[in-house]
Design an enzyme around this catalytic site. Sequence first.
Site, PDB file in Angstrom:
ATOM      1  N   ASP A  13       2.267  10.204  -4.844  1.00 13.26           N
ATOM      2  CA  ASP A  13       1.911  11.513  -4.303  1.00 13.26           C
ATOM      3  C   ASP A  13       3.207  12.301  -4.097  1.00 13.26           C
ATOM      4  OD1 ASP A  13       3.094  10.526  -1.965  1.00 13.26           O
ATOM      5  OD2 ASP A  13       1.256  10.603  -0.773  1.00 13.26           O
ATOM      6  N   CYS A  41       3.449   6.081  -1.915  1.00 11.38           N
ATOM      7  CA  CYS A  41       2.962   7.127  -1.007  1.00 11.38           C
ATOM      8  C   CYS A  41       3.803   7.031   0.265  1.00 11.38           C
ATOM      9  CB  CYS A  41       1.459   7.021  -0.745  1.00 11.38           C
ATOM     10  SG  CYS A  41       0.913   5.675   0.319  1.00 11.38           S
ATOM     11  N   HIS A  64       4.327 -15.960  -5.296  1.00 14.25           N
ATOM     12  CA  HIS A  64       3.205 -16.648  -4.657  1.00 14.25           C
ATOM     13  C   HIS A  64       1.863 -15.951  -4.838  1.00 14.25           C
ATOM     14  CE1 HIS A  64       5.902 -18.953  -1.570  1.00 14.25           C
ATOM     15  NE2 HIS A  64       6.203 -19.227  -2.826  1.00 14.25           N
ATOM     16  N   ARG A  79      -0.288 -24.470  -6.662  1.00 14.21           N
ATOM     17  CA  ARG A  79      -1.162 -24.280  -5.508  1.00 14.21           C
ATOM     18  C   ARG A  79      -1.486 -22.805  -5.269  1.00 14.21           C
ATOM     19  NH1 ARG A  79       4.005 -24.630  -3.279  1.00 14.21           N
ATOM     20  NH2 ARG A  79       4.386 -23.315  -1.473  1.00 14.21           N
ATOM     21  N   ARG A 117      -5.200 -20.435  -4.769  1.00 14.41           N
ATOM     22  CA  ARG A 117      -5.392 -19.431  -3.719  1.00 14.41           C
ATOM     23  C   ARG A 117      -5.738 -18.066  -4.310  1.00 14.41           C
ATOM     24  NH1 ARG A 117      -0.044 -21.724  -0.723  1.00 14.41           N
ATOM     25  NH2 ARG A 117      -1.030 -23.600   0.097  1.00 14.41           N
TER      26      ARG A 117
END
Length: 148
Positions: free
Chosen positions: A8, A66, A99, A133, A137
Amino acid sequence: MLIAIGSDHTGVYYKSLIISFLTKIGCKIKDFGFSEHGKAVDYPDFIHPTAEFVNEGKADFGIIICGTGNGAAMIANKYKKIRAALVWNKEVAFLARKHNDANIISLPARFLDKNEILEITETFLITNFEGGRHKIRISKIPIQNYPQ
């Protein structure tokens, strides 16, 4: 690498810095951002097309900007294949990729300086997703994939 970018009015300056930096390192840019100084606009009008472009697989990553980064991240995360991370330093950018496999970073223009913005952008782009792992997730993020 193709990067989609949208902002923006608060992100106009940083968007131009990021585009210049990314172009110098060989990235291609799809610019969905606002470009005029001195005029206020509604961030959803620029974030939706950026997130949609990444969601459709037309860009490798996205960068959205923004004032606080919050509104932009909220919009981007409405898209099924988007994992937008609100990032305020390079350590968070690193972990968002490593991650969380973030494919968009949302930057708070009112709270970062130009050096931080460029460090965050570079860190985000050079960091690979670790998998393992974390992949399990990530698969639980969509509500339909979460055990009820």
